[in-house]
Design an enzyme around this catalytic site. Structure first.
Site, mmCIF file in Angstrom:
data_model
loop_
_atom_site.group_PDB
_atom_site.id
_atom_site.type_symbol
_atom_site.label_atom_id
_atom_site.label_comp_id
_atom_site.label_asym_id
_atom_site.label_seq_id
_atom_site.Cartn_x
_atom_site.Cartn_y
_atom_site.Cartn_z
ATOM 1 N N HIS A 1 9.418 -101.897 -0.928
ATOM 2 C CA HIS A 1 10.530 -100.999 -0.617
ATOM 3 C C HIS A 1 11.876 -101.708 -0.773
ATOM 4 O O HIS A 1 12.853 -101.128 -1.235
ATOM 5 C CB HIS A 1 10.365 -100.460 0.800
ATOM 6 C CG HIS A 1 9.248 -99.468 0.903
ATOM 7 N ND1 HIS A 1 8.643 -99.142 2.076
ATOM 8 C CD2 HIS A 1 8.637 -98.739 -0.047
ATOM 9 C CE1 HIS A 1 7.699 -98.249 1.849
ATOM 10 N NE2 HIS A 1 7.678 -97.983 0.559
ATOM 11 N N GLU B 1 11.303 -82.843 -26.664
ATOM 12 C CA GLU B 1 10.745 -83.841 -25.753
ATOM 13 C C GLU B 1 9.219 -83.797 -25.710
ATOM 14 O O GLU B 1 8.588 -84.457 -24.910
ATOM 15 C CB GLU B 1 11.350 -83.707 -24.345
ATOM 16 C CG GLU B 1 11.418 -82.322 -23.802
ATOM 17 C CD GLU B 1 12.157 -82.253 -22.460
ATOM 18 O OE1 GLU B 1 12.483 -83.288 -21.889
ATOM 19 O OE2 GLU B 1 12.372 -81.121 -21.997
ATOM 20 N N ASP C 1 10.816 -87.888 -21.841
ATOM 21 C CA ASP C 1 9.540 -87.179 -21.926
ATOM 22 C C ASP C 1 8.880 -87.387 -23.278
ATOM 23 O O ASP C 1 7.655 -87.463 -23.366
ATOM 24 C CB ASP C 1 9.738 -85.682 -21.645
ATOM 25 C CG ASP C 1 9.734 -85.417 -20.153
ATOM 26 O OD1 ASP C 1 8.848 -85.967 -19.463
ATOM 27 O OD2 ASP C 1 10.611 -84.689 -19.676
ATOM 28 N N CYS D 1 19.619 -86.997 -25.478
ATOM 29 C CA CYS D 1 20.079 -86.989 -24.089
ATOM 30 C C CYS D 1 19.136 -87.767 -23.179
ATOM 31 O O CYS D 1 19.354 -87.869 -21.984
ATOM 32 C CB CYS D 1 20.267 -85.569 -23.584
ATOM 33 S SG CYS D 1 18.748 -84.609 -23.629
#
Ligand code: PEP
Ligand code: MG
Length: 835
Positions: free
Chosen positions: A457, A694, A718, A765
């Site tokens: 963490h 994508e 993606d 993008c």
């Protein structure tokens, strides 16, 4: 007791839209593991009896009750999701356990607003808990009003009604655990939540040890692994129901923790003199004085304390820390920092853990000081977690240590402020997440730890804060004298203990040069960016709010290349209406002066779920109903968004982008819908409509898509995931999900060729657009717009201005034939070096 086995019609206990279980935003209910049933998204604030019967169980917290109909069917009614966490707040029970009620009678009054604000969802359930005897047949799946017919309960032909023996108060079963990775924090939390819905006391038994299901760390402390067999016992009036629910919860496959540790890069040996070698948790190069942070040392406890006083001390210290954590949580939510929120939510649950509290209380009752009692209670649990020898469990010990320090600080009244020298590089055995937040606030320059993992963490938080951090440096780091001047080269996992003046000056110089370059780039960012041979490249920004759009505008963005509209839809209990959406989109347009804004339609579904818009449970979410595919199941959501988009002004500055398109029909369908809406709104011109590339299918079909689209925008995040078949969020594959892979470059090239046939422009993008090493390749393959993260606009424009497009075109072709992303990167560094 005999039952009349006649069929029965249940009336709606609530008013609102009816949902099937698959659409309930809760894995346990949605999987049907609790039993067959139906859900209602309530519009009223009172739960009514669906039939005549007896209330056989009422949850302590008032959010759920079970009614036994006169024919023997038992129906659990559960208001909202995760409402057990309200601990009774907002619920007024109007009946008692054992009461006889008649159909339509009011049973529970609840505070709709409070639940909407504080819980996961208002969606409420009616579950048949004795499905071995009965089955349900829905009458309607539309919106219902209280009292309207909702379900038929039909007796199963084969089953004779089971005689319910009220004297049974203990039930047990053995079950094999299917949770991936075993019973670690998240599955344990699910078990705890399930057990809390019943009045029975439930326990798990494994390898000669037992733990109450109320205790998260008790459960984790059992160290139950995947495929282990455990025994579950439930004691109490509703033991059978509790047992069934727990069995169901234990057999639901919950995926690994979001931040599941991966085999961290092995630490190299400290072979270089004067250098400690660790593992990079967050990159960066800094130099400064080392500041060692020690844990709190307690003096010996005389052991003759007054228990009542000590208990009170502990109570108020715990309350103080809970308040602090809630404050951190609020801030994290405001910043939409999901990781920070998850980490500190777990801390809050651990702080309420009965195992810890009981251990501390018992020690205090035996004369311990609150400080020592708390420390010992935590350390005992840390020892249990560490002894399990499983990294996932061991990493959570650091979260317990965090709570140890925080509560001790509160008990000792110590201010939480470190006296850091300016530019300090902080060293510690292992820092806790709260320490890290505090150090970041106090402008520490870097962090180095003897222990810790790159996926802990603390590491996640350090990366988020951009704070250079190296972990696993070994105990030697603690022997370095306080104040010694060091260099932390975090990207390479190195701590240089004795940098000479020359090295020191070099690090300063590198940092200064970097700062200067950034300042220059920033100063020149407002101008347009063209290559040296005059090819204009638009450098736009990816944003997710009007505030970010404002920042992008100030940083010199040529427009917004991607507005992720999910920001409007997530983290809220009710859907934004058309008006609210219109205002939000307008605010982004207004923030961008006269520049254009590309607005992507909502891309949720898959693993991005909306509380108020439950989509069917997916076994394989990234391959499911996400992006534009949502139009298939919830066309009205997209319609509303398009309507809102069509009302911004000036409409010419707004372009619409569709995510996750995989075939031409999807585009044609939305285009037609857009034309219809334009006609309805009496608009003469529809905004430009683009398609995200994508999915490999879309890249391969770019020519056909470009025939009907106004532009294409490549989502390399993606596209990498789907081309390489590697989860884009998989920590263990992070280094390999690289969009510079030649396969991706080939798809990008094919997209540009397809688009050019119809004279369409192509942008990027995804994150590759923000990578300066990729800029020449993308320009070379035919990209004319790069949509980047706002702080990088200046840097990318600067990069464009130093390139020659013709040379980029020529060299890029050869990259398509290379064998790996690594080879492409090396070639890029060779042809177009980044200083
Ligand atoms: C992408 O996939 O590259 C993209 C830009 O979309 P997101 O990251 O929002 O999925
Ligand atoms: Mg995407």
């Amino acid at each position: 007791m005999s039952h009349n086995n006649k069929d029965l019609t249940l009336s709606a206990p609530l008013s609102g839209p009816v949902l099937t279980l698959g659409n309930v935003p809760d894995e346990v209910f949605a999987s049907g593991a609790m039993g067959d049933g139906i859900a209602i998204d309530p519009l009223n604030d009172c739960l009514h009896a669906p039939c005549d019967g007896v209330i056989i169980h009422v949850a302590r917290t008032g959010h759920a009750l079970t009614i036994r109909a006169d024919n023997g069917a038992e129906l659990l009614m559960h208001v909202g999701i995760d409402t057990v966490e309200l601990n009774g707040e907002g619920f007024a029970l109007l009946v008692k356990q054992g009461a006889r009620v008649s159909k339509g009678q009011a049973l529970v009054q609840f505070d709709l607003d409070l639940i909407a604000r504080q819980c996961k969802s208002l969606v409420s359930l009616i579950i048949l808990t004795n499905s071995e005897l009965f089955e349900l047949r829905p009458i309607t799946l539309k919106t219902v009003k209280v009292g309207e017919p909702l379900l038929h309960v039909v007796a199963r032909l084969t089953g004779a009604a089971k005689v319910i023996d009220e004297s049974v108060t203990e039930a047990s079963a053995t079950i094999r655990i299917t949770h991936r990775g075993g019973l670690h924090a998240r599955p344990a939390a699910l078990i705890r939540k399930t057990a809390q819905a019943f009045s029975s006391q439930s326990q798990l038994h494994f390898a000669g040890k037992s733990a109450s299901c109320d205790s998260l760390i008790g459960l984790m402390g059992l160290g139950i692994g995947e495929q282990d067999e455990v025994q579950v016992t439930c004691r109490g009036k509703d033991c059978e129901a509790a047992l069934q629910a727990l069995i169901a919860a234990l057999s639901v496959a919950v995926s690994e923790e979001h931040h599941a540790p991966v085999a961290a890069a092995p630490r190299r040996e400290n072979t270089e003199a004067g250098v400690l070698q660790g593992v990079c948790a967050a990159p960066g190069l800094v130099c400064g004085p080392l500041f060692r942070l020690n844990g709190i040392e307690l003096p010996a406890d005389p052991g003759n304390n007054v228990p009542d006083e000590q208990l009170q001390h502990l109570d108020s210290a715990l309350e103080q820390v809970r308040g602090e954590i809630r404050h951190t949580l609020d801030q994290a939510r405001q910043r939409k920092d999901v990781e920070e929120e998850e980490i500190f939510s777990a801390h809050l649950a651990l702080l309420e853990d009965p195992t810890l509290l009981e251990a501390a209380t018992t020690a205090i009752e035996h004369g311990s000081a609150a400080t020592h009692a708390w420390r010992d209670a935590i350390q005992a649990q840390c020892a249990v977690l560490l002894a399990l020898g499983k990294p996932l469990f061991a990493e959570r010990a650091n979260d317990l240590r965090d709570l140890q320090q925080r509560v001790l600080r509160a008990l000792l009244g110590e201010a939480w402020h470190f006296e850091l020298p300016p530019g300090a590089i902080v060293s510690a055995h292992e820092l806790t997440p709260s320490d890290l937040l505090q150090l970041s606030k106090q402008h520490a320059a870097g962090i180095c730890m003897a222990e810790g993992g790159a996926t802990s963490h603390v590491a996640i938080l350090a990366r988020g804060k951009g704070l250079p951090c190296v972990v696993a440096l070994g105990e030697q780091v603690l022997e370095v004298p306080q104040g010694q001047r060091v260099v932390l080269d975090a990207a390479n996992g190195r701590l240089e203990l004795t940098p000479d003046d020359a090295r020191h000056a070099q690090v300063h110089q590198l940092r200064d040069a970097q700062k200067l370059r950034r300042q220059q780039q920033h100063a020149e960012a407002q101008g347009t960016a063209s290559t040296q041979d005059g090819v204009r490249i638009e450098v736009a920004a990816n944003v997710a709010s009007s505030a970010e759009a404002q920042l992008a505008f100030e940083n010199g963005a040529d427009g917004v290349g991607l507005l992720r509209t999910e920001f409007l839809f997530v983290d809220r209990r009710i859907a934004p209406d058309e008006q609210e959406q219109r205002q939000a989109y307008q605010a982004v347009l207004d923030a961008m002066g006269d520049k254009s804004v590309i607005i992507r339609t909502i891309d949720v579904g898959g693993d991005k779920q909306l509380d108020y818009l439950p989509l069917p449970f997916e076994t394989n979410p990234v391959l499911g109903l996400r992006g534009i595919r949502m139009a298939q199941v919830r066309p009205e959501v997209l319609d509303q968004q398009l309507r809102a988009l069509l009302q911004v002004s000036p409409l010419e500055r707004c372009r619409i982008l569709l995510p996750m398109v995989s075939e031409v029909d999807e585009l044609l369908h939305i285009r037609q819908r857009l034309d219809e809406l334009c006609a309805e709104l009496e608009l003469t011109q529809r905004p430009e409509l683009g398609v995200m590339i994508e999915v490999p299918a879309a890249a391969l079909m770019a020519e056909q898509l470009a025939e009907h689209a106004d532009f294409l925008s490549i989502g390399t995040n993606d596209l990498s995931q789907y081309t390489l078949a590697m989860d884009r969020d998989h920590a263990g594959l992070a280094a390999r999900v690289d969009a510079m892979h030649p396969a991706l470059l080939r798809l990008i090239a094919q997209t540009c060729i397809g688009a050019a046939k119809h004279g369409r422009w192509v942008g990027v993008c995804g994150a590759l657009a923000s990578d300066p090493l990729a800029t020449p390749v993308l320009i070379g393959l035919g990209i004319s717009e790069l949509s980047v993260s706002p702080p990088q606009i200046g840097e990318i424009k600067d990069r464009v201005r130093h390139l020659d497009a013709a040379q980029c075109r020529q060299l890029s072709q050869s990259l398509l034939n290379l064998s790996s992303a690594k080879a492409v990167r090396q070639a890029c560094q060779h042809h177009w070096p980044l200083s």
